[in-house]
Design a protein around this motif. Sequence first.
Motif, mmCIF file in Angstrom:
data_model
loop_
_atom_site.group_PDB
_atom_site.id
_atom_site.type_symbol
_atom_site.label_atom_id
_atom_site.label_comp_id
_atom_site.label_asym_id
_atom_site.label_seq_id
_atom_site.Cartn_x
_atom_site.Cartn_y
_atom_site.Cartn_z
ATOM 1 N N ASP A 134 -4.631 1.906 5.901
ATOM 2 C CA ASP A 134 -5.075 0.517 6.034
ATOM 3 C C ASP A 134 -5.921 0.067 4.856
ATOM 4 O O ASP A 134 -6.344 -1.089 4.802
ATOM 5 C CB ASP A 134 -5.874 0.347 7.328
ATOM 6 N N PHE A 135 -6.169 0.972 3.913
ATOM 7 C CA PHE A 135 -7.016 0.667 2.759
ATOM 8 C C PHE A 135 -6.238 0.960 1.480
ATOM 9 O O PHE A 135 -5.529 1.961 1.386
ATOM 10 C CB PHE A 135 -8.309 1.498 2.796
ATOM 11 N N GLU A 136 -6.418 0.068 0.503
ATOM 12 C CA GLU A 136 -5.826 0.253 -0.816
ATOM 13 C C GLU A 136 -6.932 0.538 -1.822
ATOM 14 O O GLU A 136 -8.132 0.377 -1.530
ATOM 15 C CB GLU A 136 -5.058 -1.005 -1.230
ATOM 16 N N CYS B 94 -8.739 2.054 12.478
ATOM 17 C CA CYS B 94 -8.528 2.094 11.035
ATOM 18 C C CYS B 94 -8.259 3.515 10.561
ATOM 19 O O CYS B 94 -8.972 4.463 10.934
ATOM 20 C CB CYS B 94 -9.752 1.531 10.300
ATOM 21 N N TYR C 71 -12.330 1.904 -2.421
ATOM 22 C CA TYR C 71 -11.287 1.414 -1.524
ATOM 23 C C TYR C 71 -11.638 -0.007 -1.081
ATOM 24 O O TYR C 71 -12.792 -0.419 -1.107
ATOM 25 C CB TYR C 71 -11.165 2.310 -0.277
ATOM 26 N N ARG C 72 -10.615 -0.722 -0.673
ATOM 27 C CA ARG C 72 -10.816 -2.018 -0.045
ATOM 28 C C ARG C 72 -9.727 -2.195 1.016
ATOM 29 O O ARG C 72 -8.591 -1.730 0.852
ATOM 30 C CB ARG C 72 -10.775 -3.157 -1.064
ATOM 31 N N LYS C 73 -10.081 -2.862 2.061
ATOM 32 C CA LYS C 73 -9.158 -3.061 3.169
ATOM 33 C C LYS C 73 -8.040 -4.013 2.760
ATOM 34 O O LYS C 73 -8.281 -5.011 2.080
ATOM 35 C CB LYS C 73 -9.922 -3.631 4.364
ATOM 36 N N LYS D 39 -13.216 2.781 8.897
ATOM 37 C CA LYS D 39 -13.591 1.517 8.275
ATOM 38 C C LYS D 39 -14.948 1.597 7.599
ATOM 39 O O LYS D 39 -15.113 1.156 6.455
ATOM 40 C CB LYS D 39 -13.581 0.403 9.319
ATOM 41 N N ASP E 194 -9.498 -0.028 -4.728
ATOM 42 C CA ASP E 194 -10.229 -1.191 -5.215
ATOM 43 C C ASP E 194 -9.972 -1.364 -6.711
ATOM 44 O O ASP E 194 -9.433 -0.475 -7.385
ATOM 45 C CB ASP E 194 -11.724 -1.018 -4.926
ATOM 46 N N ARG F 53 0.838 -1.200 0.000
ATOM 47 C CA ARG F 53 0.000 0.000 0.000
ATOM 48 C C ARG F 53 0.877 1.257 0.000
ATOM 49 O O ARG F 53 0.625 2.223 -0.717
ATOM 50 C CB ARG F 53 -0.891 -0.045 1.232
ATOM 51 N N TYR G 35 -14.873 3.687 4.302
ATOM 52 C CA TYR G 35 -14.188 3.122 3.158
ATOM 53 C C TYR G 35 -14.740 1.765 2.725
ATOM 54 O O TYR G 35 -14.455 1.304 1.618
ATOM 55 C CB TYR G 35 -12.695 2.960 3.460
ATOM 56 N N THR G 36 -15.514 1.124 3.546
ATOM 57 C CA THR G 36 -16.026 -0.205 3.215
ATOM 58 C C THR G 36 -17.167 -0.101 2.213
ATOM 59 O O THR G 36 -17.982 0.837 2.268
ATOM 60 C CB THR G 36 -16.503 -0.922 4.489
#
Length: 1129
Positions: free
Chosen positions: A678-680, A674, A720-722, A733, A682, A449, A736-737
């Motif tokens: 912590d997220f990249e 979070c 985004y995805r974790k 979280k 998608d 990441r 971004y989820t």
Amino acid sequence: RLRVCGRGEAFPKISSNDGDPSGCIPWLPLYSFYLANSFLLVCFSKCKGRYKLRAMYVANASELRRVKRSVPEFLQSADARSEEQRKTSGLRVDGQSKRAEVRWNRDDEHDSRPDEPKLTSSTFALAGDSAHNHAVVYWTGKNSSVILILTKLYDFHLGSVTESTLWRSTDYGSTYERLNDKVGVKTVLSYLYVCPTNKRKIMVLTDPEFESSVLISTDEGASYQKYRLNFFVLSLLFHHTQEDWALAYSHDQKLYSSFDFGRKWQLVIHSQSHLISISHTIILFLSLLTTDCQYVTCRAQACSESSRTYPFSGYIETNSLVVQDEYVFVQVTTTGRASYYVSYQREPFVRIKIPKYSLPKDMHIVSTDQGQVFTAVQEWNQNDTYNLYISDTRGIYFTLALENVRTSRGLGGNSMIDLYEVAGIEGMLIANRKVENQVKTYITYNKGRDWRLLQAPTTDLAGNTIHCVLPFCSLHLQLQMSENPYLSGSISTKSSAPGVIVATGNIGSELSYNNVAMFISSDAGNNWRQIFEEEHNVWFLDKGGALVAVKQPTVPTRHLWISFDEGRQWTRHSFSAMPLFVDGVLVEAGAENQIMTFFGHFSHRSEWQLIKIDYKPIFTRRCTEGDYQTWHLHNQGEPCIMGQKQIYMKRRPGNYCMVGWDNSRILSAEPCICRAHDFECDYGFERRGDGNCLPAFWFNPSTLSRSCSQGQNYLNSTGYRKVVANNCTKGVKEMYTARKQQCPNRPPRGLVLTTHDDKLTANMGSNVTFLVRLEEGDSMRTNIQLDFGDGTAVSYSNLSWTQEGIRHVYHSAGIFRVTALAENSLGFDMSSLHLHVTCPVEHIQLLAPYVVIKNKEVNLTAVVWPSHFRTLTYFWWLGNNTEPIITLDSSISHTFSTEGMVTVTVQVSSGDSILQDTRSIAIQEFFKSLLLSFSPNLDEANPDIPEWRQDVGRVIQKAVADIPEEQLLVAVFPGIPTAAELFLLPPRNQSDGRKRTEEDLEQISEILVNALNQISVEFELKPGSRVIVYTTQLTLAPLVDSIPRHSSSAMLMLLSVVFLGLAVFLIYKFKRKIPWINIYAEVNHEKEQEMISTVGQNDATPKITLSEFSTQKELMEKDSDYKRTLIKL
């Protein structure tokens, strides 16, 4: 090509380097094997037309799940490398190679200090093996004191092994026993295998150049039983739980199985196949079908055709199947572009989604651990670099992790990717990236990441300050893994020593291989220290509690260096009285006895030297709880790594106590809140300069899966995805989820129709499977109609009924337009393809006149059986033309402008087969011909094949006397009754003029006709059977032949009488002369002639032309008419 690659032929320079393998299983070509709960890697390679097998088995795969190392032997076989390569890699030493003589280096000039802790060592020479240039060392198992060594003499002139010796030690290498008398004094051994699940069981193969046998031991090599084999073993694999189960792959590409540890073998696969892996009771292998491959599975005990399954419906690229952990990958290439498919947990295959315009030229599966896939892709515009992509849990959707990762070529020619996974710390990777023509080393702590450069040490080994400012200057590391697994390579880590990284590198603006030094980090790459000015091999001892270093094997040494404080201080120890060229070091993993074994030579003339070192005396005591301290993992002060704060237990630096067992463990792991890192991004989204993930220009975020049906819910991506395996909670979280939304009702869009193998050809009568794919739309409420183009069609109420494909059989050849229609209440979409259905061409015949007139158009026709319609391509080769005339029609017209003999060849292409027929044609300005018939006994011997007709024509030509051979041509027609045409050609040199030549031909024809009418032309077909030659002119002939041998032609003579009456009527009716002699010439408009041409004639004549024999059916009908006429008469 999709393949597993890396260390050597395994993973692309990415390895956990987690200890040294304790058991070695020799090796195999081009594929990799992965078992369920443990790891078996097999590399195939082919050298000089001979395959070799390598395999490594590690029972405890949990420590090697990040990346698996290959090449378990000290060395490859002698014929697989060049002489120079043999000098620099592996434990093989070429006795004839030029090596530096024994010399003392600077470190050897001084004796050891009096207070230096002494190592206990012993040296054993393999007496009598000084000529052997190949050695393989096996430690039979964990905590076992048995070591086996197989040495061999490879004769480079003969290209084979001529001698071998098997040695065995039962005291960790202090002494060795020669076992040649137990395996057979004259027996030449090739490979030795240790059973991965029961190290007491050993299997030794003899060299196939001498015999094909297997030697089996059940007592760690103390005694052996010999069993003959009826095949030559190329490679051998063991089951990961059943100790007596094994598979053997033979030189002729056949697979055998044994369920009693090699005592009895049974053939599993009769046809040629390529083995891929073994998992539980399932064998995974490739079955070669001509140039195509299929992915096939079956059980080892019963692998008949009926019990095999095909997890992937179509054909795949050769060597593209990769079975690794929970994933199976295949590659399919159509129209020059590669597509990749993945099966997660052996579910149905799904096409891999990588950014649309990456257009990969090459793809490597780098890692499949931690519940996702790392893959390296060489895109269409890259040559010496790869882009690193990371997937979701199912391995379907990939996003970019790092661009332009450096690659190099390994010894086997494979691409080696400069990527290294740090052992013991999840999500930590080191990579060499090419930036503006400079290669720099980067590190990540969250699976790609975020990346950053390495901070260089502040001082050098002498304590001098180093001025190196980021980003203009940084530390760069070499990430190559050693070709020899018993040398450490340029970088080393160990899961039992988390945070400790030892590597070769340099300080500067870019990676360099000059002025390199050794560096170490004790805090997972945050801070680095220089430990040596020269390259060393470094191993972890005592479960990572200590480090041992030895100089590179290019110079001899008798000292090693040991550190107990993570490389801050090193103590020197002597292990040999004389300097040794160290070819490898064997460190037993997991043994309570602290023993390592050095292998090498004192000089290139000396025998193999095996030095056993017991380093237990350097420890003062065992470690207690007070000897440990806590260590907090961090990234430049940031304690949250992969969404949690991790605290490890490590031995306090400088404590000379023995760890013994693995005490490196995570003391605590506390989840973090979070945050954005912590997220990249998608799939379909790209990170912009401000750090936000926005849709790529080619991606439509509103596109929904076809499986999203009205009334159901789907996850709408936020972009985004974790990061997989990230353990953060709360914070951003929820923001971004992906959000759950209800599926809307949509019209069908993106309907795609293909065949299961992506081919647009099929054989008549075979099953054709059509696949219908819908990119958008409600698959459960969309009607599918498929028109096969041959008058039949099918309809399905929804797309779910078509998942396995729609099968159809075409009963006729042709080109069919297949159309698919997807329709619901909101709209429709269509897709079509044109399918070429062919049946194999069994025979082709070229129909052409034997003699044609110069500058006169002639028709050439190719007749094929069975007949085709618009599915064949014809290639016409006329004379000496270098380029053919290509047509889709079976006939062409052509004009020949030069006299002489011309060869005409027609080729017909049907699918992947080509048939041809050839005819020689005489080109003349004028000629004469007679039609011939024969006595019926010739029909009884007529097999109606071209060769027979040519031979009979030559016999007839010889039977006609007093006519120059160059002026006579006889062509026997196909079919029965047998008929022929005799051509009288003008001489080659017409010095007397055309008129005189025509008169000569007239005179010759009269003489010939008289001879034929008098039944004086005959030939012998076989002893006692003579054949009479007649003309088909209407002349009087005796009804009964007075000569006995002619009595069989009485009925033919009677028929001639009937034809005579018909001829008289025609003469009276049309007042024309009897055309019993056909005269051919060019049309001359100045002088009216009564001429009939073979080509394009319109007048009715009794002459039987070649066009009348155009098909087999017509010939058969004429034969029937002839027989009916005889019956009436």
